[in-house]
Design a protein around this motif. Structure first.
Motif, PDB file in Angstrom:
ATOM      1  N   ALA A 143       0.864  -1.052   0.162  1.00 17.80           N
ATOM      2  CA  ALA A 143       0.024   0.099  -0.041  1.00 17.80           C
ATOM      3  C   ALA A 143       0.911   1.399   0.101  1.00 17.80           C
ATOM      4  CB  ALA A 143      -0.941  -0.062   1.346  1.00 17.80           C
ATOM      5  N   GLN A 144       2.036   1.290   0.444  1.00  9.94           N
ATOM      6  CA  GLN A 144       2.967   2.181   0.530  1.00  9.94           C
ATOM      7  C   GLN A 144       3.965   2.489  -0.650  1.00  9.94           C
ATOM      8  OE1 GLN A 144       2.701   0.277   3.330  1.00  9.94           O
ATOM      9  NE2 GLN A 144       1.443   1.793   4.242  1.00  9.94           N
ATOM     10  N   GLY A 145       3.433   1.502  -1.643  1.00  8.62           N
ATOM     11  CA  GLY A 145       4.092   1.601  -2.836  1.00  8.62           C
ATOM     12  C   GLY A 145       5.656   0.930  -2.979  1.00  8.62           C
ATOM     13  N   ASN A 146       5.942   0.103  -1.904  1.00 10.63           N
ATOM     14  CA  ASN A 146       7.202  -0.446  -1.546  1.00 10.63           C
ATOM     15  C   ASN A 146       7.230  -1.900  -2.075  1.00 10.63           C
ATOM     16  OD1 ASN A 146       8.154   1.998  -0.948  1.00 10.63           O
ATOM     17  ND2 ASN A 146       7.620   1.531   1.275  1.00 10.63           N
ATOM     18  N   LEU A 147       8.511  -2.183  -2.358  1.00  6.11           N
ATOM     19  CA  LEU A 147       8.909  -3.864  -2.475  1.00  6.11           C
ATOM     20  C   LEU A 147       9.826  -4.111  -1.294  1.00  6.11           C
ATOM     21  CD1 LEU A 147       9.804  -4.521  -6.017  1.00  6.11           C
ATOM     22  CD2 LEU A 147       7.711  -5.150  -4.929  1.00  6.11           C
ATOM     23  N   PHE A 148       9.390  -5.155  -0.435  1.00  5.59           N
ATOM     24  CA  PHE A 148      10.583  -5.393   0.797  1.00  5.59           C
ATOM     25  C   PHE A 148      11.720  -6.584   0.178  1.00  5.59           C
ATOM     26  CE2 PHE A 148      12.117  -7.521   4.680  1.00  5.59           C
ATOM     27  CZ  PHE A 148      12.313  -5.957   5.200  1.00  5.59           C
ATOM     28  N   ILE A 149      12.762  -6.426   0.181  1.00  9.10           N
ATOM     29  CA  ILE A 149      13.789  -7.275  -0.242  1.00  9.10           C
ATOM     30  C   ILE A 149      14.673  -7.574   0.769  1.00  9.10           C
ATOM     31  CG2 ILE A 149      15.725  -7.743  -1.618  1.00  9.10           C
ATOM     32  CD1 ILE A 149      14.530  -5.536  -3.941  1.00  9.10           C
ATOM     33  N   PRO A 150      14.706  -8.694   1.312  1.00  6.65           N
ATOM     34  CA  PRO A 150      15.875  -8.918   2.302  1.00  6.65           C
ATOM     35  C   PRO A 150      16.916  -8.464   2.422  1.00  6.65           C
ATOM     36  CG  PRO A 150      14.262 -11.219   1.756  1.00  6.65           C
ATOM     37  CD  PRO A 150      14.149 -10.097   0.552  1.00  6.65           C
TER      38      PRO A 150
END
Length: 583
Positions: A143-150
């Motif tokens: 929803a914040q427009g982000n991808l979370f990459i480890p």
């Protein structure tokens, strides 16, 4: 310990237990039938109904309008859709632009690579990393427009162009891993969205697709612009009540240009009411009703769309001003000075006068076969350019004309209609007479059908040489120069139709006896003697070289009117087409 015997239920108790089970099965069957009725093969159920709601999506009225949802075809398949009406052959006028929406856009969603597509919430991004750190996953944009990459953390991709996505993600990753890790990021699938389509379309509603789909896809899903009320020049995309983009479908239809707008859930496509229109017919390549954004245009602006044919010379305008109806007539060369208003009807015509005519020469002629003569030329002008062969019979020149053949055909059809009336309106006093009349009428109708297929030659009888030389020629005339002949042809109702060598002093009946005589159906009083130039001679005259003898059949009917009618028709066909028909 006493043994407890299980109690066996009575038959009436088993029946009571089975009744709820039977009712449950009947209820499930009824739901299945209702589901098949409401959602036939090829349609989809709305998300609200799938979640258990009863309000149809995109309606707000408690009943759902039919949605033109089409399953996406497999790769390599050909999408078939009804062809748009041909404006040149359609009985009703056709609106220019209506040929766009026939189901072809709505049947093929666009899921390909769009370099200008901007990543948004819900899109699925494929991220692969190798080297010092390995990672391979498909992540949705949160929803914040982000991808979370480890080991990297959140990477914001909201609003990034599809063509720049890989470079954008690689820059963020290399801030942590420098040059020890390779990165590859790509958009796995565009976001599914639901878009409202409303205004002057055939089936307003809420339609699902992809955010990368064109507005043509959604308009086609809604049945397209209503050709009687909607505008092809003004279609807007609204987002939050504000105009996001404006579209002119004529620009796409004529130039192949259309802007790609990334759609979001809840966007609204609005087709506005039709603007000013002008109908164009006649000598144009595009005989349509055209829409314009202003109430008055020049003829040049109109014909940039209608495309006049090369032979068009003038335009006539029918104006409807209140209760009045006015007409105007202008040369096509002045079209840029002619003003055309809303509701006018424009007809393009080819008003030309022939400057020259073409005349064809056949037969015993050694010169050019096609002559170009000035309009108003006479037969003498054509004969002056004649180069006859040694065996040519110039005195028996034959002239054939298309307009004469048409006229001969019309006169025959008039005679056949009269004969048909006589055959079908006869009265009978007894049942036996009625049966005979019926059989006779059947034979006459068969004769009429055969007579309608006769092709006339359209010969013009020239007569005397001086008079014939002043005969005006028409475009497409055929002049035939016959060859000298010493034969006399015998045809019609004779036993052995043939051509015989002409003998001086021999009568027509002598020639008929030499070919076997009359047939049983021949009428020996109806003998036609045709000269080589097409002139009908007296049957008692002596046949000359090149003449033709035609014997007509005998007509046997109970009514004098029918006999006269058929005899007249047979004579007409034999003289004009050299064909003999019989009942």
């Amino acid at each position: 310990m006493p043994t407890i015997q299980p109690r066996v239920p009575a038959r009436w108790e088993v029946g009571l237990i089975a009744i709820p089970i039977l009712l449950l099965h009947l209820s499930a069957y009824g739901q299945l039938v209702e589901s098949v009725r409401r959602y036939p093969r090829g349609t989809t159920q709305s998300s609200t109904e799938q979640e258990g709601g009863t309000t149809p999506t995109g309606s707000g009225q408690g009943t759902s309008a039919p949605q033109a949802t089409v399953d996406a075809p497999a790769a390599g398949t050909v999408v078939t859709a009804p062809l748009p009406p041909n404006p040149a052959t359609s009985a009703a006028p056709v609106m220019f632009g209506s040929q766009i929406f026939t189901g072809r856009f709505g049947a093929v969603p666009f899921a390909g690579f769009n370099p200008n597509y901007q990543v948004t919430t819900g899109d699925r991004i494929s991220v692969r990393m190798w080297g010092a750190f390995s990672y391979d996953a498909v992540q949705p944009v949160d929803a914040q427009g982000n991808l979370f990459i480890p080991s990297v953390g959140p990477v914001n991709v909201q609003g990034v162009r599809n063509a720049e996505l890989n470079q954008h993600v690689a820059v963020q990753v290399k801030r942590v891993f420098r040059a020890t890790v390779g990165v590859y990021a790509s958009l796995a699938a565009a976001q599914p969205v639901k878009v409202y389509v409303t205004g002057f379309v055939k089936a307003p509603g809420l339609y699902g697709g992809l955010s990368s789909d064109s507005i043509l896809y959604y308009l086609d899903q809604a049945g397209g612009i209503d050709p009687d009320r909607g505008s092809y020049l003004e279609v807007d995309v609204l987002r939050g009540g504000q105009v996001r983009a404006k579209f002119d479908l004529y620009r796409f239809l004529l130039e192949g240009l259309i802007d790609h707008v990334q759609l979001q859930d809840g966007d609204t496509i609005v087709a506005y009411p039709r603007k000013h229109t002008v109908r164009v017919t006649g000598e144009v390549l595009n005989p349509y009703i055209f829409e314009f954004g202003k109430p008055r245009i020049t003829g040049a602006e109109l014909f940039a769309l209608a495309r006049p044919r090369p032979g068009a010379t003038h335009l006539s305008i029918v104006r409807k001003i209140g209760a009045e109806r006015r007409s105007e007539y202008h040369a096509l060369a002045e079209a840029d000075k002619v003003l055309i208003e809303d509701g006018d009807e424009v007809l393009l015509t080819s008003d030309k006068y022939p400057g020259t005519i073409l005349v064809r020469i056949e037969g015993a002629h050694l010169g050019e076969r096609t002559l170009v003569l000035p309009y108003g030329a006479v037969l003498k002008d054509a004969l002056s350019r004649l180069n006859p062969a040694p065996q040519a019979n110039v005195q028996a020149i034959q002239l054939f004309r298309k307009s004469v053949a048409v006229r001969q055909k019309e006169m025959l059809e008039t005679s056949l209609r009269g004969l048909e009336v006589y055959a079908l309106t006869a009265r009978s006093a007894t049942s036996e007479e009625a049966e005979l009349r019926s059989k006779e009428a059947g034979l006459i109708l068969q004769f009429i059908e055969r007579a309608k297929t006769v092709q006339f030659r359209g010969q013009v009888l020239l007569g005397e040489a001086r008079e014939s030389e002043r005969t005006l020629l028409e475009d497409g005339d055929l002049i035939r120069i016959p060859e000298e002949s010493n034969l006399v042809s015998v045809s019609g109702e004779v036993l052995f139709p043939n051509a015989l060598v002409q003998r001086p002093g021999t009568t027509a009946k002598d020639y008929i006896r030499r070919v076997g005589g009359f047939t049983q159906t021949a009428d020996d009083s109806k003998i036609i003697l045709l000269g080589q130039d097409g002139v009908v001679k007296d049957a008692d005259a002596l046949p000359m070289a090149g003449d033709e003898i035609i014997v007509l059949p005998k007509i046997e009917t109970k009514r004098l009117e029918v006999t006269r009618g058929i005899t007249q028709i047979l004579y007409q066909i034999a003289v004009s087409a050299k064909v003999v028909l019989g009942l």
